[in-house]
Design an enzyme around this catalytic site. Structure first.
Site, PDB file in Angstrom:
ATOM      1  N   ASN A 137      54.419  33.397   1.468  1.00  0.00           N
ATOM      2  CA  ASN A 137      54.057  34.147   0.267  1.00  0.00           C
ATOM      3  C   ASN A 137      53.613  33.164  -0.832  1.00  0.00           C
ATOM      4  OD1 ASN A 137      54.403  35.321  -2.366  1.00  0.00           O
ATOM      5  ND2 ASN A 137      55.452  37.037  -1.386  1.00  0.00           N
ATOM      6  N   ALA A 138      52.329  33.202  -1.167  1.00  0.00           N
ATOM      7  CA  ALA A 138      51.768  32.225  -2.110  1.00  0.00           C
ATOM      8  C   ALA A 138      52.455  32.286  -3.475  1.00  0.00           C
ATOM      9  CB  ALA A 138      50.276  32.467  -2.261  1.00  0.00           C
ATOM     10  N   LYS A 168      55.594  33.142  -4.198  1.00  0.00           N
ATOM     11  CA  LYS A 168      56.922  32.508  -4.110  1.00  0.00           C
ATOM     12  C   LYS A 168      56.792  30.991  -4.005  1.00  0.00           C
ATOM     13  CE  LYS A 168      59.516  35.833  -1.313  1.00  0.00           C
ATOM     14  NZ  LYS A 168      60.169  35.907   0.000  1.00  0.00           N
ATOM     15  N   ASP A 196      64.756  35.138   0.227  1.00  0.00           N
ATOM     16  CA  ASP A 196      64.547  36.559   0.511  1.00  0.00           C
ATOM     17  C   ASP A 196      64.820  37.297  -0.783  1.00  0.00           C
ATOM     18  OD1 ASP A 196      63.703  38.285   2.755  1.00  0.00           O
ATOM     19  OD2 ASP A 196      65.444  39.427   2.115  1.00  0.00           O
ATOM     20  N   SER A 197      63.886  38.122  -1.171  1.00  0.00           N
ATOM     21  CA  SER A 197      63.997  38.731  -2.485  1.00  0.00           C
ATOM     22  C   SER A 197      63.375  40.112  -2.469  1.00  0.00           C
ATOM     23  CB  SER A 197      63.314  37.847  -3.525  1.00  0.00           C
ATOM     24  OG  SER A 197      62.033  37.456  -3.081  1.00  0.00           O
ATOM     25  N   ASP A 235      55.410  42.515 -10.205  1.00  0.00           N
ATOM     26  CA  ASP A 235      55.444  42.037 -11.600  1.00  0.00           C
ATOM     27  C   ASP A 235      54.733  42.977 -12.594  1.00  0.00           C
ATOM     28  OD1 ASP A 235      57.047  39.852 -11.181  1.00  0.00           O
ATOM     29  OD2 ASP A 235      55.416  38.422 -10.992  1.00  0.00           O
ATOM     30  N   LYS A 266      58.444  33.294 -17.205  1.00  0.00           N
ATOM     31  CA  LYS A 266      58.974  34.089 -16.082  1.00  0.00           C
ATOM     32  C   LYS A 266      60.019  33.270 -15.314  1.00  0.00           C
ATOM     33  CE  LYS A 266      58.238  36.370 -11.703  1.00  0.00           C
ATOM     34  NZ  LYS A 266      57.483  36.559 -10.480  1.00  0.00           N
ATOM     35  N   HIS A 277      65.027  36.174 -11.427  1.00  0.00           N
ATOM     36  CA  HIS A 277      65.988  36.115 -10.329  1.00  0.00           C
ATOM     37  C   HIS A 277      65.827  34.810  -9.534  1.00  0.00           C
ATOM     38  CE1 HIS A 277      62.161  37.766  -9.288  1.00  0.00           C
ATOM     39  NE2 HIS A 277      62.418  37.918  -8.002  1.00  0.00           N
ATOM     40  N   ARG A 278      64.562  34.398  -9.297  1.00  0.00           N
ATOM     41  CA  ARG A 278      64.308  33.190  -8.514  1.00  0.00           C
ATOM     42  C   ARG A 278      64.716  31.945  -9.297  1.00  0.00           C
ATOM     43  NH1 ARG A 278      60.017  34.862  -7.249  1.00  0.00           N
ATOM     44  NH2 ARG A 278      60.744  35.874  -5.359  1.00  0.00           N
TER      45      ARG A 278
END
Ligand code: IMP
Length: 199
Positions: free
Chosen positions: A13-14, A16, A70-71, A158, A178, A183-184
């Site tokens: 996933n670009a 992430k 994993d999100s 988003d 952000k 969360h990340r």
């Protein structure tokens, strides 16, 4: 950890990858595609299980330490959907626009007071495929689901994730802001604290 501090990133996933590399600047993140690691089926029923599956798979194939994220987005009024199915909410291979469209349709007519949602992120670092004590970190970002997409930054959900503290969508926040709220970002801070203790 290897001397070079290289970590294989178990994600394609670009969005992430960009966020994780910015936050983990002291490590060299190598996307798993460079080792021909294919995406593994996410058969777990929780973020933690799926992150472990992905990190272990990447460590097995690459023979290097691996990190997996994993999100997803959790919406209480939809019985916690899309949750672990966030990437494939509108079907396998769904685009961000298709997922957003489905979520907005499910929430059609739901008032703002019942549109609470949060992003959740689990990060797992496995030093090797048989690591019995992977480092597991998690972070949560509370907000609400907007009625219309807004903003051009970020990825995934988003544009419809309302950020109460900034009165805008996550896709309207500059990259660094952000990362400082998300969360990340929170999961990464926890992971870094754990790594310091382990080294
Ligand atoms: P995973 O690859 O199964 O972890 O998929 C996670 C999915 O959750 C992504 O494809 C996005 O749809 C969503 N997601 C996770 N983190 C974010 C974020 O920071 N912003 C927007 N969507 C996100």
């Amino acid at each position: 950890m290897t001397q070079t501090n290289s970590l294989v990133l178990a994600s394609g996933n670009a969005g992430k990858i960009k966020e994780l590399q910015a936050l983990l600047s002291t490590y060299s993140l190598i996307p798993q595609t460079q080792f021909n690691v294919s995406e593994i089926e996410e058969t777990g029923t929780t973020f933690v299980e799926n992150a472990i599956l992905k990190a272990r798979h990447a460590a097995r194939i690459s023979k290097l330490p691996a990190i997996a994220d994993d999100s997803g987005l959790v919406v209480a009024t939809l019985n916690d959907a899309p949750g672990i199915y966030s990437a494939r909410y509108a079907g396998q291979g769904a685009t961000n626009v298709e997922n957003i469209t489905k979520l907005l349709r499910e929430l059609d007519g739901v008032p703002l007071t019942q549109r609470h949602a949060y992003f959740f992120c689990v990060l797992v670092l496995m030093r090797h495929v048989d690591d019995p004590c992977p480092i597991i970190a998690q972070g949560r970002w509370d907000g609400y689901i907007l009625e219309q997409p807004q903003g051009e930054y970020g990825f995934g959900y988003d544009p419809i994730f309302g950020v109460s503290t900034h009165n805008c969508s996550a896709a309207e926040l500059p990259f660094d802001i952000k990362n400082s709220l998300s969360h990340r970002g929170k999961a990464l801070s926890q992971l870094q604290r754990e790594l310091k203790k382990a080294n």
